[in-house]
Scaffold this active site. Structure first.
Site, short mmCIF file in Angstrom:
data_model
loop_
_atom_site.label_atom_id
_atom_site.label_comp_id
_atom_site.label_asym_id
_atom_site.label_seq_id
_atom_site.Cartn_x
_atom_site.Cartn_y
_atom_site.Cartn_z
N ASP A 92 0.86 -1.17 0.00
CA ASP A 92 0.00 0.00 0.00
C ASP A 92 0.91 1.23 0.00
O ASP A 92 2.09 1.13 0.33
CB ASP A 92 -0.89 -0.03 1.24
CG ASP A 92 -1.90 1.11 1.26
OD1 ASP A 92 -2.26 1.59 0.18
OD2 ASP A 92 -2.30 1.52 2.36
N ASP B 187 -1.59 -0.94 6.03
CA ASP B 187 -1.91 -0.49 7.39
C ASP B 187 -3.19 -1.12 7.91
O ASP B 187 -3.60 -0.85 9.04
CB ASP B 187 -2.01 1.03 7.44
CG ASP B 187 -3.02 1.59 6.44
OD1 ASP B 187 -3.81 0.80 5.88
OD2 ASP B 187 -3.02 2.82 6.21
N ASP C 257 -7.34 -2.50 3.30
CA ASP C 257 -6.77 -3.61 2.56
C ASP C 257 -6.80 -4.91 3.36
O ASP C 257 -5.97 -5.79 3.17
CB ASP C 257 -5.33 -3.30 2.14
CG ASP C 257 -4.54 -2.59 3.24
OD1 ASP C 257 -4.85 -2.83 4.42
OD2 ASP C 257 -3.64 -1.81 2.91
#
Length: 1168
Positions: A491, A855, A859
């Site tokens: 990410d 984090d 996701d």
């Protein structure tokens, strides 16, 4: 269905050709709630049950043990196959091939109670009517599997999750529940849905003991102990019994402790205020809640024991338990429309079980928010995560599969050894009872019962080292998988870049052109831009502390405006009759810049929160007295521009956005419009608020790349591990960050992938377009450094970049191009959470071992779908992913890979050591059987416990190498290098033992074995003593030979404990061989040989054996891969991504630049 089990005609069921089974697949039924397992129906037959009981008694319980290991055999023995509607027993086979026996339960429901359940199904779809004494009764047939209730639905011919009855609701349907359920309705629903509780089973110690003892490992141990006792190995059997008892006791304690801890974490019972249809509110236990219950969320907050849709008011929620994200999230009311409700699609309006409501605001001051329960028990978000911990998916890793296959191979070797021992013992006129015992004893030697436990040693050491460095693991088997990672997804925001943002400036619009960048928003003239910056957010106050998204906090801070929240009706009267969510007040005059004066506050009366899928948020504000109503929109620039009047968007919009994004800035766009004075702001829809906006300008924010990111990405590329960025940000911003962290080298080209779905007047199309503009300059020396470091990604010098819309179109309309595109895309931008998960799975279909680091905020799906998911969170353990790192940067990624490689190599070493230990002892016993003797009781004990067990424990302590090597360690135990190594080592070790025996028999002082002694082992004797001496050294030096170091582990001397143990054991063996006639020699039943030259010759033989084995291992390790490549030639790899890489490398014309590509099934027809 009647009570006799006859099948009612007309009900949907299995086909007559296979009346006992049905494949229940969610995809084929059109609903996600249909059981995804293969189900076979059986009916219990009484005479078969009694026959099985008789067989269990006659076999002394062995038949029950067999049924415990093979549930299907137990079902076939007790039951007969029948159609599922008539079955009282089900045999389930899940997607992993595991078989489970389940009892079907029936519950009598009051007539007419089904009418109270309003879902997508009618009553006759899921209820059975039973005629008893002319009274109509209703039976609910269901079973419970992994905490979830499945009910029988005849029209579907399948058992479906009971949650299907609460699915299919639209948002408008949920708003209808705001009035509450009647007592009768609630009672009926509870009978069908069951209690709202996540009940983690905590088994009694007695049941755990029975299940543990019935484990094949312990059954084998019991068999071995009985055998050893029969053969008079009392000391050895007693020690193994004590160790097994301690092992079982510790195991039972840990299992019980973990189950109790998980149960305390999962079970949540609180008092909840529920609204009834009569209008009254009552306080009930959360256990009694059912889907459809209308609950009141108190203003002081609540730890949620259910999933619910928020209907009225606002809630500030801490979702860190589910996502690992510590920033609280604002939840707003669900819009009342005909859109089908889904917890993920309407995530901003959904309260999830296990999360903490920090504060709630109702529609009136002092009142709580209103929500309707949508899911309960194991069907909730928390229930799903607890289920994933209780019933984890088996790790599909070749290493573990090969270990079981090799155990079967050792079983075959044991069979051959048993046959040989029978022949030899028979020829020596051994009594039949003794012959049988000695022959079976071979099995306990060849098949090491401690092998499965030994293979986990390296993993446990790695887990301990990771924990010391702040990385926590809830799935230890995945540590070994880390060692085979070939691609890692990252990410961007909060992972590669800093979490916080700094305002760089505001670029407003005058007419149709952009103004100059204003670095400080306080210098902006009074107008809608300042009001947009101050009010378009979801920040709330907790006490006096503002909480919310860090970006929005920075945005408000840059304006100097202050946030207030109304506390009483007097506070709201300032803004008319509207219900005020928050008030934004400008700074005092003395704090405003010269020439700028703003005095009017604004009140936020409606808020539509940010959504990753929508990529925008909006608010409606009013001025004092309720006048001057405006709506403000904030979000991704492309999305905001698409909602604006075309004439208000400057022509330079795209170029300006590209300029900022390419420099790595985070850019948000803002827009506004004046609301119609007649508009009903209380009930206005989001669509109405966000259409026909006027473009205001851009908010430019700087997002710094974390200093560790470039170093880690560089290390991964040097190690031939492909890094990929998956972000929801702008594609140009993502590319800039990718270059900053060395995911893209400056001299490598970037090609955009543009895919569009079919429209009214056009077909779906695909185009590869080279990035415009020059790349960043780089010095010649830097270029040489990059080339030397091998930073080319699999030798290709270009990278593809794609956004979420194009990715969706590519998957839907160009699936044949998808694998090739996946092979070369490095940057995925504007990706939604679902698309991230889809991407991970698509990469796995190419045989990549995929890692994911994020984090945990948006996701979670990708983290759980990846082979190795790492969540950067301050929590000690997060159920969002198998691994959780307390570090706020990606430095944990190479650490995990290094530990994974170290653990995998250690597991290989331990596997080879335990296998060779068994084969050494196997050879020793067979050689001694040949000369009519065997090892003594305490000799076995000395080798197995004092030598082998100690070495197996300490040899796995070695830590990982400090560098990531480009070559990944092998994962197959049945590969030619491993098998050839074991075979050659075994031959050398056996030859050494035979040589020791021959040297002994050739000595002048040799006295042949006196086989007339009454003692069956004839101990002490010279033959046994010589084999004991050589094999003792073999057990020790083999642990050195198989212990791998560079490039995956630190050299052996770094493992200080292992080195000390080696020195002690070598010293003990030297003493036992060279010095005789001590109490220990007598205890071990060793023959007193005083010939020092002979003793030194045995030591020299062992040393020669060590030297040859070590040299052989080095040669196999270094030469075997090259030999295999030579023998295989150009044989294609079994991994799809390697085949595709070779294909694309040999196709310089791919991708075709600046060409429109259409789906193959489409054709363009020209009309003249």
């Amino acid at each position: 269905m009647d009570t006799s089990g006859s099948y009612i005609q007309g009900l949907g069921g299995p086909s007559p050709t296979d009346p006992g089974s049905t494949g229940q697949n969610s995809g084929s039924t059109g609903t996600s709630c249909v059981s995804h397992m293969d189900v076979q129906g059986y009916k219990t037959v009484r005479w078969k049950v009694w026959f099985c009981r008789l067989g269990a008694v006659c076999s002394l319980g062995l038949l029950l043990v067999l049924f415990h290991w093979r549930p299907r055999l137990g079902v076939l023995a007790r039951c007969t196959s029948c159609p599922i509607p008539m079955a009282d027993t089900l045999l389930l086979r899940d997607s992993h091939g595991q078989q489970i026996v389940i009892k079907v339960q029936t519950e009598e429901i009051e007539q007419g109670s089904f009418d109270h359940v309003r879902g997508e199904l009618e009553e006759d779809e899921w209820s059975d009517n039973v005629q008893l004494h002319e009274e109509q009764k209703t039976l609910l047939r269901y079973y419970v599997f992994e905490g979830m209730r499945y009910v029988w639905m005849p029209k579907k011919g399948a058992f479906c999750k009971v949650s299907v009855l609460s699915e299919g609701w639209t948002c408008a349907d949920l708003h209808c529940f705001q009035c509450g359920l009647t007592q009768l309705d609630q009672s009926s629903r509870r009978q069908i849905f069951g209690d709202n509780i996540i009940d983690v089973p905590v088994k009694s110690y007695l049941r755990l003991l029975v299940e543990e003892v019935l484990n094949p490992f312990y059954v084998f141990q019991v068999f071995s102990i009985i055998l050893w006792m029969s053969d008079k190995y009392y000391y050895y059997a007693a020690c193994i019994l004590i160790i097994s008892f301690i092992s079982i006791a510790v195991s039972l304690y840990e299992i019980r402790k973990q189950s109790t801890t998980l149960r305390n974490m999962a079970q949540l019972m609180v008092q909840v205020t529920v609204r009834r249809a009569s209008g009254e509110e009552e306080c009930v236990s959360s256990v009694e809640l059912v889907p459809g219950d209308c609950v009141i969320i108190p203003s002081g907050g609540l730890l949620l024991p259910f999933d619910a849709a928020l209907l009225a008011g606002e809630c500030m929620v801490n979702e860190s338990m589910l996502t690992g994200e510590s920033v609280p999230v604002m939840k707003t009311p669900l819009p009342e429309n005909s859109v089908r409700y889904g917890p993920e699609a309407q995530r901003r309006h959904t309260l999830f079980c296990g999360t903490q409501v920090i504060q709630a605001k109702g529609t009136s001051v002092g009142k709580g928010a209103v929500a309707v329960v949508t899911r309960t028990g194991f069907f909730t978000a928390k229930g799903d995560l607890v289920s994933s911990i209780l019933y984890p998916q088996p790790v599909n890793f070749r290493f573990y599969q090969d270990a079981m296959k090799f155990l079967l191979f050792l079983g075959g070797v044991a069979l051959l050894g048993t046959i040989y021992s029978i022949v030899m013992l028979y020829r020596s006129n051994t009594a039949w009872p003794q012959l049988v015992i000695r022959s079976l004893d071979i099995v306990t030697i060849v098949v090491p019962p401690a092998l499965p436990a030994a293979l986990t040693t390296g993993t446990l050491y790695a887990q301990r080292r990771l924990k010391k460095k702040g990385v926590f693991c809830i799935s230890p088997p995945r540590i070994n998988v880390c060692g085979k990672i070939s691609l890692y997804c990252f990410d961007k925001t909060g992972t590669l870049t800093e979490e916080g943002l700094d305002v760089w400036g505001v670029k407003g619009v005058s007419g149709t052109t952009f103004d100059e960048l204003v670095p400080d928003p306080r210098l902006l003239p009074p107008g809608p831009m300042v009001m947009a910056l101050a009010s378009c957010h979801s920040v709330a106050l907790l006490g006096d502390q503002p909480i919310g998204d860090p970006l929005e906090l920075k945005m408000i801070e840059s304006t100097g405006w202050e946030l207030e929240e109304p506390s009483d009706k007097a506070g709201m009267s300032e803004f008319g009759s509207y219900r005020v969510l928050a008030v934004m007040r400008p700074p005092a005059a003395e704090f405003q810049p010269t020439g700028v004066f703003i005095s009017q506050p604004v009140a936020i009366v409606r808020r539509f929160p940010f959504s990753s899928a929508l990529q925008r948020m909006s608010v409606v504000t009013v001025g004092p007295g309720g006048a001057s109503a405006h709506s403000f929109l904030k979000g991704a620039p492309e999305m905001v521009a698409s909602h604006c009047v075309k004439e208000s968007v400057p022509p330079q919009f795209s170029n300006t956005l590209r300029e900022f994004a390419s420099e790595g800035f985070r850019v948000l766009a803002l827009a506004y419009k004046e609301m119609d004075a007649q508009a009903d702001l209380k009930n206005i829809s989001r669509v109405e608020v966000e259409k026909n906006m006027l473009f205001l300008g851009l908010l430019v924010m700087k997002n710094q790349v974390k200093p560790e990111s470039a170093e880690v990405i560089g290390a991964l590329r040097r190690a031939q591990i492909r890094p990929v960025m998956v972000t929801g940000d702008n594609i140009l911003t993502a590319l800039n960050v990718a270059q900053s962290c060395r995911m893209l080298s400056p001299h490598e080209q970037v090609i955009f992938v543009h895919a569009s779905p079919p429209a009214a007047n056009s077909m779906a199309s695909l185009r590869f377009q080279q990035r415009d503009g020059s790349t960043a300059t780089i010095s010649t020396q830097e270029t040489m450094d990059i080339l030397e470091q091998g930073l080319y990604q699999n030798s290709f010098k270009y990278h593809l970049a794609i956004n979420g819309k194009s990715f969706a179109a590519l998957c839907d309309h160009f699936p044949e191009y998808l694998p090739k595109v996946l092979m070369r895309v490095t940057v995925y931008a504007r990706m939604s959470p679902d698309q991230k998960t889809e991407l991970v799975r698509a990469l796995q279909t190419l045989n990549y071992r995929v890692g994911m680091c994020g984090d945990g905020a948006n996701d979670c799906g990708a983290l759980r779908a990846a082979d190795v998911g790492v969540s950067l969170s301050e929590a000690e353990a997060s159920v969002a992913s198998p691994f959780t790192s307390k570090s706020d940067n990606i430095s944990c990624v190479p650490l995990l890979i290094r530990e994974g490689r170290c653990s995998l190599v250690t597991s290989f070493s331990l596997f080879k050591y335990m296998a060779l230990y068994s084969l050494i002892q196997f050879a020793s016993v067979l050689i001694l059987y040949t000369v009519k003797t065997d090892l003594g009781d305490l000799q076995f004990l000395f080798f197995d416990l004092a030598v082998v067990t100690v070495l197996a424990i300490v040899m796995g302590r070695g830590g990982p190498s400090d560098e990531l090597h480009p070559q990944r360690p092998p994962a197959s135990l049945l590969a030619l290098p491993v098998l050839s190594s074991l075979l050659l080592h075994t031959m050398l070790l056996v030859l050494s033992q035979v040589a020791a025996l021959l040297i002994t028999t050739s000595q002048e002082w040799y006295i042949p074995l006196n086989s007339t002694k009454s003692d069956s082992l004839h101990l002490p004797n010279m033959e046994d003593t010589s084999i004991f001496a050589v094999s003792g050294f073999q057990y020790i030096f083999v642990s050195i030979v198989v212990t791998k170091g560079y490039p995956y582990k630190k050299p052996l001397f770094h493992n200080v404990v292992f080195v000390i143990v080696l020195l002690i054991l070598f010293g003990v063996m030297f003493w036992l061989v060279l010095f005789r006639n001590t109490f220990v020699h007598t205890l071990l039943e060793l023959y007193e040989i005083t010939d020092m030259n002979y003793n030194l010759l045995l030591v020299a033989l062992a040393a020669l054996n060590f030297f040859i084995c070590y040299l052989l291992e080095v040669l196999i390790e270094r030469c075997a891969p090259d030999c295999l490549r030579f023998l295989r030639g150009n044989r294609r790899s079994k991994k799809q991504y390697k085949c595709l890489d070779a294909l694309l490398t040999g196709t310089p014309s791919w991708p075709p630049l600046d060409q429109l590509i259409y789906p193959p099934q489409c054709s363009v027809i020209g009309v003249s």
